[in-house]
Design a protein around this motif. Structure first.
Motif, short mmCIF file in Angstrom:
data_model
loop_
_atom_site.label_atom_id
_atom_site.label_comp_id
_atom_site.label_asym_id
_atom_site.label_seq_id
_atom_site.Cartn_x
_atom_site.Cartn_y
_atom_site.Cartn_z
N GLU A 191 0.58 -1.36 -0.15
CA GLU A 191 -0.19 0.12 0.22
C GLU A 191 1.02 1.30 0.04
O GLU A 191 0.74 2.48 -0.52
CB GLU A 191 -0.58 -0.14 1.57
CG GLU A 191 -1.57 1.14 1.71
CD GLU A 191 -2.56 1.74 2.46
OE1 GLU A 191 -3.19 2.34 2.64
OE2 GLU A 191 -2.75 0.41 3.80
N THR A 192 1.47 1.23 0.82
CA THR A 192 2.94 2.65 0.56
C THR A 192 4.05 2.15 -0.17
O THR A 192 4.54 3.16 0.73
CB THR A 192 3.08 2.94 2.44
OG1 THR A 192 4.52 1.56 2.73
CG2 THR A 192 1.44 3.02 3.06
N VAL A 198 9.25 -10.57 -7.83
CA VAL A 198 9.13 -9.52 -6.55
C VAL A 198 7.99 -9.27 -5.61
O VAL A 198 7.51 -9.29 -5.60
CB VAL A 198 9.42 -8.20 -7.73
CG1 VAL A 198 10.16 -6.77 -6.84
CG2 VAL A 198 10.89 -8.43 -8.47
N THR A 199 9.06 -8.58 -4.49
CA THR A 199 8.05 -8.66 -3.87
C THR A 199 8.46 -7.14 -3.26
O THR A 199 9.25 -7.01 -2.82
CB THR A 199 7.45 -9.14 -2.13
OG1 THR A 199 7.34 -10.34 -2.83
CG2 THR A 199 7.39 -8.92 -0.98
N LEU A 200 7.41 -5.79 -3.02
CA LEU A 200 7.84 -4.07 -1.74
C LEU A 200 6.74 -4.62 -1.11
O LEU A 200 5.67 -4.24 -1.18
CB LEU A 200 7.37 -3.34 -3.28
CG LEU A 200 7.90 -3.33 -3.96
CD1 LEU A 200 7.96 -2.14 -4.75
CD2 LEU A 200 9.66 -3.19 -4.08
N GLY A 201 7.36 -4.78 -0.01
CA GLY A 201 6.70 -5.39 0.84
C GLY A 201 6.85 -4.58 2.29
O GLY A 201 7.93 -3.92 2.70
N GLY A 251 1.18 3.56 8.68
CA GLY A 251 2.13 4.52 8.04
C GLY A 251 2.96 3.96 7.00
O GLY A 251 2.74 2.89 6.67
N LYS A 252 3.83 4.03 6.74
CA LYS A 252 5.23 4.38 5.83
C LYS A 252 5.54 2.81 6.37
O LYS A 252 6.72 3.16 7.62
CB LYS A 252 5.40 5.27 5.64
CG LYS A 252 7.20 4.54 4.64
CD LYS A 252 6.08 5.00 3.23
CE LYS A 252 7.23 4.43 2.50
NZ LYS A 252 7.41 4.32 1.34
N ARG A 253 5.37 1.96 5.41
CA ARG A 253 5.55 0.55 5.78
C ARG A 253 6.08 0.12 4.53
O ARG A 253 6.43 -1.38 4.96
CB ARG A 253 4.18 -0.29 7.25
CG ARG A 253 3.53 -0.69 5.44
CD ARG A 253 2.75 -1.09 6.79
NE ARG A 253 1.51 -1.03 6.18
CZ ARG A 253 0.26 -0.03 6.01
NH1 ARG A 253 0.48 0.90 6.10
NH2 ARG A 253 -0.96 -0.80 5.18
N HIS A 254 6.00 0.65 3.32
CA HIS A 254 6.43 -0.22 2.39
C HIS A 254 7.81 0.62 1.37
O HIS A 254 8.18 1.71 2.07
CB HIS A 254 5.93 -0.08 1.98
CG HIS A 254 5.02 -1.04 1.77
ND1 HIS A 254 3.23 -0.74 2.58
CD2 HIS A 254 4.40 -3.04 1.64
CE1 HIS A 254 2.72 -2.17 3.08
NE2 HIS A 254 3.51 -2.98 2.74
N LEU A 275 12.11 -5.44 1.67
CA LEU A 275 10.93 -4.97 3.28
C LEU A 275 11.73 -3.79 3.48
O LEU A 275 12.78 -3.43 4.08
CB LEU A 275 11.71 -6.35 3.65
CG LEU A 275 11.46 -7.83 2.80
CD1 LEU A 275 11.35 -8.72 3.86
CD2 LEU A 275 9.62 -8.38 2.15
N GLY A 276 10.81 -3.46 4.11
CA GLY A 276 9.95 -1.77 5.03
C GLY A 276 10.23 -0.62 4.31
O GLY A 276 10.48 -0.60 3.26
#
Length: 250
Positions: A90-91, A104-107, A114-117, A133-134
């Protein structure tokens, strides 16, 4: 809108030699379909139609195998090659001209709001199966190797590989490669991040020979300046027989 579509089609031709014509891209490229569907769902998300945005995103996931949350911010000319298994949270934020390969994962790494991606700069390339991640930042022009797991920021133009991902020292890599070529072989397709102890030992020997050669050359240069006869030492280097090493390797 049509200009953006034309850009997306052109980006496929620039980065996929298998693409033959625009009609093939429009009808047969799931990465292209996923981006078009995301534009619709993202617009609805910003307008406040959250459920409808999620539902359209869900349909896009079912059709393409690519899951992009409607809240994700995506720049221009994103190219998703093959695409199956790509997940964008989402972010997540993706800059212009980025390339993502399948898996690919942008997790995220937390359940907190809040901002977590991740945030990707311009021209970032992420290899197949990599996990970023993160709430980290991948700098402009950076490259992430296949199957890498990235949990820290990557500076612009850098290359990160491995689990957990580490930055590749290009200057050390170039020096090692030159030394390998001088010895009569190249360490092609052998990464210093491999777990094989023999590979690590070879890289350690190459690093040591690079440093040793540099030290010996400085000693010879100093002796030459002092007036010592160093012709024989230089001749020994010229007589180095790489073919002999090749016989040993074979």
């Amino acid at each position: 809108m049509f200009d953006r579509l034309r850009e997306d089609i052109d980006s496929v031709f620039h980065r996929d030699p298998a693409a033959r014509n625009a009609w093939e891209v429009i009808t047969c490229y799931p990465g292209f379909h996923a981006i078009v569907i995301h534009r619709v769902s993202h617009r609805l998300w910003l307008m406040g139609f959250k459920w409808l945005a999620r539902f359209i995103s869900h349909i896009g996931r079912w059709l393409t195998g690519i899951e992009i949350h409607p809240g994700a911010r995506i720049g221009r000319r994103l190219f998703i090659d093959h695409g199956m298994g790509v997940v964008i949270g989402e972010t997540a934020e993706i800059g212009d001209d980025c390339t993502l390969y399948h898996g690919v994962t942008l997790g995220g790494t937390t359940w907190n709001k809040g901002k977590r991606h991740p945030t990707l700069g311009k021209g970032v390339v992420i290899g197949a199966g990599a996990k970023v991640l993160g709430p980290i930042t991948i700098g402009d022009g950076a490259k992430i190797g296949s199957n890498a797991v990235v949990v820290k920021d990557v500076p612009p133009g850098a290359t990160a590989v491995g689990i957990p991902a580490r930055l590749v020292d290009d200057s050390r890599k170039d020096a090692r490669e030159r030394q390998a070529e001088q010895m009569g072989f190249s360490a092609y397709a052998i990464s210093e991040d491999m777990d094989d102890p023999i590979v690590k030992a070879i890289h350690g020997l190459l690093d040591h020979t690079v440093v040793t050669d540099q030290r010996l050359n400085k000693i010879i240069e100093a002796l030459d300046r002092l007036g010592a006869r160093v012709d024989e030492l230089k001749a020994l280097e010229d007589k180095f027989d790489a073919a002999y090493l090749n016989k040993i390797v074979d």
